[in-house]
Design a protein around this motif. Structure first.
Motif, PDB file in Angstrom:
ATOM      1  N   LYS A  28       0.855  -1.185   0.000  1.00 46.93           N
ATOM      2  CA  LYS A  28       0.000   0.000   0.000  1.00 46.93           C
ATOM      3  C   LYS A  28       0.895   1.241   0.000  1.00 46.93           C
ATOM      4  O   LYS A  28       2.070   1.150   0.334  1.00 46.93           O
ATOM      5  CB  LYS A  28      -0.996   0.001   1.150  1.00 46.93           C
ATOM      6  CG  LYS A  28      -0.437  -0.099   2.542  1.00 46.93           C
ATOM      7  CD  LYS A  28      -1.600   0.032   3.512  1.00 46.93           C
ATOM      8  CE  LYS A  28      -1.157   0.154   4.935  1.00 46.93           C
ATOM      9  NZ  LYS A  28      -0.957  -0.953   5.740  1.00 46.93           N
ATOM     10  N   GLY A  29       0.322   2.353  -0.404  1.00 43.96           N
ATOM     11  CA  GLY A  29       1.135   3.558  -0.482  1.00 43.96           C
ATOM     12  C   GLY A  29       0.665   4.398  -1.661  1.00 43.96           C
ATOM     13  O   GLY A  29      -0.182   3.959  -2.442  1.00 43.96           O
ATOM     14  N   LYS A  30       1.242   5.591  -1.789  1.00 48.22           N
ATOM     15  CA  LYS A  30       0.717   6.516  -2.812  1.00 48.22           C
ATOM     16  C   LYS A  30       0.984   6.023  -4.244  1.00 48.22           C
ATOM     17  O   LYS A  30       0.143   6.174  -5.118  1.00 48.22           O
ATOM     18  CB  LYS A  30       1.223   7.943  -2.594  1.00 48.22           C
ATOM     19  CG  LYS A  30       2.700   8.139  -2.730  1.00 48.22           C
ATOM     20  CD  LYS A  30       3.023   9.627  -2.652  1.00 48.22           C
ATOM     21  CE  LYS A  30       4.443   9.877  -3.060  1.00 48.22           C
ATOM     22  NZ  LYS A  30       5.403  10.318  -2.203  1.00 48.22           N
ATOM     23  N   PHE A  31       2.132   5.394  -4.459  1.00 49.84           N
ATOM     24  CA  PHE A  31       2.399   4.890  -5.814  1.00 49.84           C
ATOM     25  C   PHE A  31       1.476   3.726  -6.154  1.00 49.84           C
ATOM     26  O   PHE A  31       0.993   3.611  -7.267  1.00 49.84           O
ATOM     27  CB  PHE A  31       3.865   4.450  -5.949  1.00 49.84           C
ATOM     28  CG  PHE A  31       4.802   5.608  -6.145  1.00 49.84           C
ATOM     29  CD1 PHE A  31       4.885   6.238  -7.369  1.00 49.84           C
ATOM     30  CD2 PHE A  31       5.597   6.072  -5.107  1.00 49.84           C
ATOM     31  CE1 PHE A  31       5.739   7.311  -7.566  1.00 49.84           C
ATOM     32  CE2 PHE A  31       6.445   7.144  -5.288  1.00 49.84           C
ATOM     33  CZ  PHE A  31       6.524   7.769  -6.524  1.00 49.84           C
ATOM     34  N   THR A 289       7.563   0.202  -8.421  1.00 49.53           N
ATOM     35  CA  THR A 289       7.481   1.193  -7.328  1.00 49.53           C
ATOM     36  C   THR A 289       7.051   0.619  -5.972  1.00 49.53           C
ATOM     37  O   THR A 289       6.920   1.366  -5.008  1.00 49.53           O
ATOM     38  CB  THR A 289       6.537   2.394  -7.663  1.00 49.53           C
ATOM     39  OG1 THR A 289       5.185   1.921  -7.692  1.00 49.53           O
ATOM     40  CG2 THR A 289       6.883   3.075  -8.956  1.00 49.53           C
ATOM     41  N   SER A 290       6.843  -0.700  -5.884  1.00 51.80           N
ATOM     42  CA  SER A 290       6.418  -1.269  -4.603  1.00 51.80           C
ATOM     43  C   SER A 290       7.443  -1.000  -3.508  1.00 51.80           C
ATOM     44  O   SER A 290       7.092  -0.721  -2.358  1.00 51.80           O
ATOM     45  CB  SER A 290       6.235  -2.784  -4.724  1.00 51.80           C
ATOM     46  OG  SER A 290       5.227  -3.053  -5.623  1.00 51.80           O
ATOM     47  N   CYS A 295       9.479   1.374   1.464  1.00 53.30           N
ATOM     48  CA  CYS A 295      10.529   2.092   2.185  1.00 53.30           C
ATOM     49  C   CYS A 295      10.004   3.406   2.782  1.00 53.30           C
ATOM     50  O   CYS A 295      10.365   3.761   3.907  1.00 53.30           O
ATOM     51  CB  CYS A 295      11.709   2.348   1.257  1.00 53.30           C
ATOM     52  SG  CYS A 295      13.148   2.917   2.150  1.00 53.30           S
ATOM     53  N   ASP A 296       9.126   4.089   2.027  1.00 55.05           N
ATOM     54  CA  ASP A 296       8.548   5.330   2.558  1.00 55.05           C
ATOM     55  C   ASP A 296       7.788   5.063   3.853  1.00 55.05           C
ATOM     56  O   ASP A 296       7.820   5.876   4.800  1.00 55.05           O
ATOM     57  CB  ASP A 296       7.612   5.974   1.518  1.00 55.05           C
ATOM     58  CG  ASP A 296       8.396   6.718   0.432  1.00 55.05           C
ATOM     59  OD1 ASP A 296       9.616   6.888   0.604  1.00 55.05           O
ATOM     60  OD2 ASP A 296       7.788   7.119  -0.581  1.00 55.05           O
ATOM     61  N   PRO A 305      13.066  11.419   6.198  1.00 56.87           N
ATOM     62  CA  PRO A 305      12.336  11.841   4.987  1.00 56.87           C
ATOM     63  C   PRO A 305      12.115  10.686   4.004  1.00 56.87           C
ATOM     64  O   PRO A 305      12.920   9.754   3.950  1.00 56.87           O
ATOM     65  CB  PRO A 305      13.232  12.909   4.368  1.00 56.87           C
ATOM     66  CG  PRO A 305      14.512  12.858   5.090  1.00 56.87           C
ATOM     67  CD  PRO A 305      14.365  12.076   6.339  1.00 56.87           C
ATOM     68  N   HIS A 306      11.019  10.794   3.245  1.00 52.40           N
ATOM     69  CA  HIS A 306      10.738   9.806   2.185  1.00 52.40           C
ATOM     70  C   HIS A 306      11.853   9.838   1.146  1.00 52.40           C
ATOM     71  O   HIS A 306      12.619  10.789   1.094  1.00 52.40           O
ATOM     72  CB  HIS A 306       9.431  10.169   1.465  1.00 52.40           C
ATOM     73  CG  HIS A 306       8.205   9.795   2.233  1.00 52.40           C
ATOM     74  ND1 HIS A 306       6.948  10.011   1.756  1.00 52.40           N
ATOM     75  CD2 HIS A 306       8.048   9.204   3.454  1.00 52.40           C
ATOM     76  CE1 HIS A 306       6.065   9.585   2.644  1.00 52.40           C
ATOM     77  NE2 HIS A 306       6.701   9.111   3.684  1.00 52.40           N
TER      78      HIS A 306
END
Ligand code: SF4
Ligand code: SF4
Length: 461
Positions: A28-31, A289-290, A295-296, A305-306
């Motif tokens: 899950k995440g923005k990407f 991009t997973s 990592c973010d 920071p991301h």
């Protein structure tokens, strides 16, 4: 040495050559959210397009058997091969340029293999078998009713979707009406079509249920090309080793001894191709991009920071610069603009009716029994429209007589017709051995082609 050993073997194959099954952790995440939206859009387009018709004709059709192609409502036939060839070259240059700048971004966001695998089949697998840990446990467990039920229902759904993809694939080739006809009648009525769809479906089922990431890491020719297309300026999904190294577990006593990577391995756990992006850019990375999202999420937890893993070039990471236009990018871009201009011009200047008139091989002129002199011509007419077109041929010389050999020219929609005709002159009207003539082709009463040709006559005594 240990760091470099990843280059000597595939992370998904054991020393003995056996496959290591990849169980990527749920993401899950923005990407991931953005990719889900893009995938939904692409899947909608893919499944809806065969149903779209313009004036009763498909919007897209790639009928290789009958050599009929419709792209964005425009019909193309074998005579338009040069447009297709140029379009293909333009596409290749576009892909090369795009890859030189953005790496394998296409694979992660648009490629049907990734879209179906990660956004359709993988999601169903998570739904039925759970996250990676549960899947591992289920595979190790002995067969009982629950395992059988889960595996059976998963593969049944997979096969149903594969059939859906197979039929959609067929609809792009033979059209939706023909596909629906095949579905509605017994397989014995259209055995070839039925076998084709069945074979397509089996291939799709095999690829998405068993073969999976190997399609990208072993088979895909585009993936193999990365080695020559990428350079240190290419933007790829990359681990910032300057910021992350030396990696180490986050503990109070060593908080200042390490870089930002806490060596949690989450980026490896989510990777659908089973690699560790911290080893650097690898052929197996499909830029999905997973690992960025994973990592973010860790960076959030450790309040850093991301972007420890992010879209960046190797040079950009090393020199801490963002993006640089290289001579290679300028060269490719110029070439692309030129090719696109030629392609657009060819596409826009395409005529509804294409005509080619040639003098028939053999005798240059014939003397008819009534004393007239004739020349024989061969005409090829191509109808690029969806309508039948009545065709008329006229000569710009009042002394010329036109005589069609065989039946009337009636140009059917999306068809090519060949015909032969004679032009005759009375001997006394022939002014020279080579006379210039204009043959005008009328379609629907309008002149569509004015062809300059010659009439050969005997030399005057
Ligand atoms: S997810 Fe980030 S912090 Fe964790 S191992 Fe990967 S790079 Fe390091
Ligand atoms: S390394 Fe990251 S971007 Fe590349 S395939 Fe694995 S998870 Fe996707």
């Amino acid at each position: 040495m240990e760091n470099e050993s990843f280059r000597d073997h595939l992370s998904t194959v054991t020393q003995e050559g056996n496959r290591i099954w990849v169980y990527p952790k749920k993401q899950k995440g923005k990407f991931y959210t953005a990719r889900t939206i893009v995938s939904l859009f692409l899947l909608t387009v893919l499944f809806i397009t065969p149903w779209i018709k313009i004036d009763g004709h498909p919007y897209m059709l790639f009928n290789v058997f009958e050599r009929k192609f419709i792209v964005l409502g425009l019909s193309f036939g074998p005579q338009d091969f040069y447009i297709f060839a140029l379009g293909f070259v333009t596409l290749v240059v576009f892909v090369v340029l795009f890859t030189a700048i953005f790496g394998r971004i296409f694979c992660g966001w648009v490629c049907p293999q990734t879209v179906f695998m990660e956004m359709v089949f993988r999601k169903i697998e998570y739904l039925i078998e759970g996250d990676s840990a549960q899947q591992r446990a289920l595979d190790k467990a002995p067969y009982d009713f629950s395992k059988f039920f889960k595996k059976f229902s998963k593969h049944l759904i997979f096969f149903f979707i594969a059939i859906l993809i197979g039929n959609t694939f067929m609809a792009y080739i033979v059209g939706i009406d023909e596909t629906l006809h095949m579905i509605s009648f017994p397989p014995t009525d259209h055995l070839t079509g039925f076998i084709s769809v069945f074979v397509f479906s089996l291939i799709f089922y095999f690829v998405f249920s068993k073969f999976r990431e190997q399609a990208c890491t072993i088979v895909c020719p585009y993936g193999r090309l990365q080695g020559v297309l990428l350079d240190s300026n290419t933007v790829v999904v990359a681990y910032d080793n300057v910021r992350g190294e030396p990696r180490g577990k986050l503990e109070k006593e060593n908080i200042n001894n390490f870089g930002d990577c806490i060596d949690c391995h989450l980026c490896v756990a989510v990777c659908p191709t089973g690699i560790d992006i911290r080893n650097g850019t690898q052929l197996e990375c499909v830029n999905c991009t997973s690992c960025i999202d994973a990592c973010d999420s860790i960076m959030d937890k450790v309040e850093k920071p991301h972007g420890l893993i992010r879209y960046a070039s190797m040079k950009g990471i090393k020199d801490k610069i963002k993006f640089k236009i290289t001579p290679r990018i300028i060269l490719y871009s110029t070439l692309l603009v030129i090719l696109m201009s030629i392609f657009t011009t060819l596409l826009l200047s395409r005529e509804d009716v294409k005509v080619n008139v040639l003098r028939s091989p053999g005798k240059i002129y014939q003397e008819m029994p009534d004393g007239k002199i004739s020349n024989l011509y061969h005409v090829v007419l191509v109808n690029n429209t969806f309508k039948d077109i009545p065709v008329e041929v006229k000569i710009n010389n009042p002394d010329a007589e036109f005589k069609l050999i065989g039946k009337e020219i009636s140009l059917q929609s999306l068809n090519v017709q060949e015909a032969e005709f004679m032009i005759l002159f009375n001997r006394d009207k022939i002014k020279s051995t080579v006379m210039q003539l204009n043959i005008q082709i009328y379609a629907n009463g309008k002149i569509v082609n004015d062809i300059k040709t010659t009439f050969i006559g005997p030399a005057k005594n």
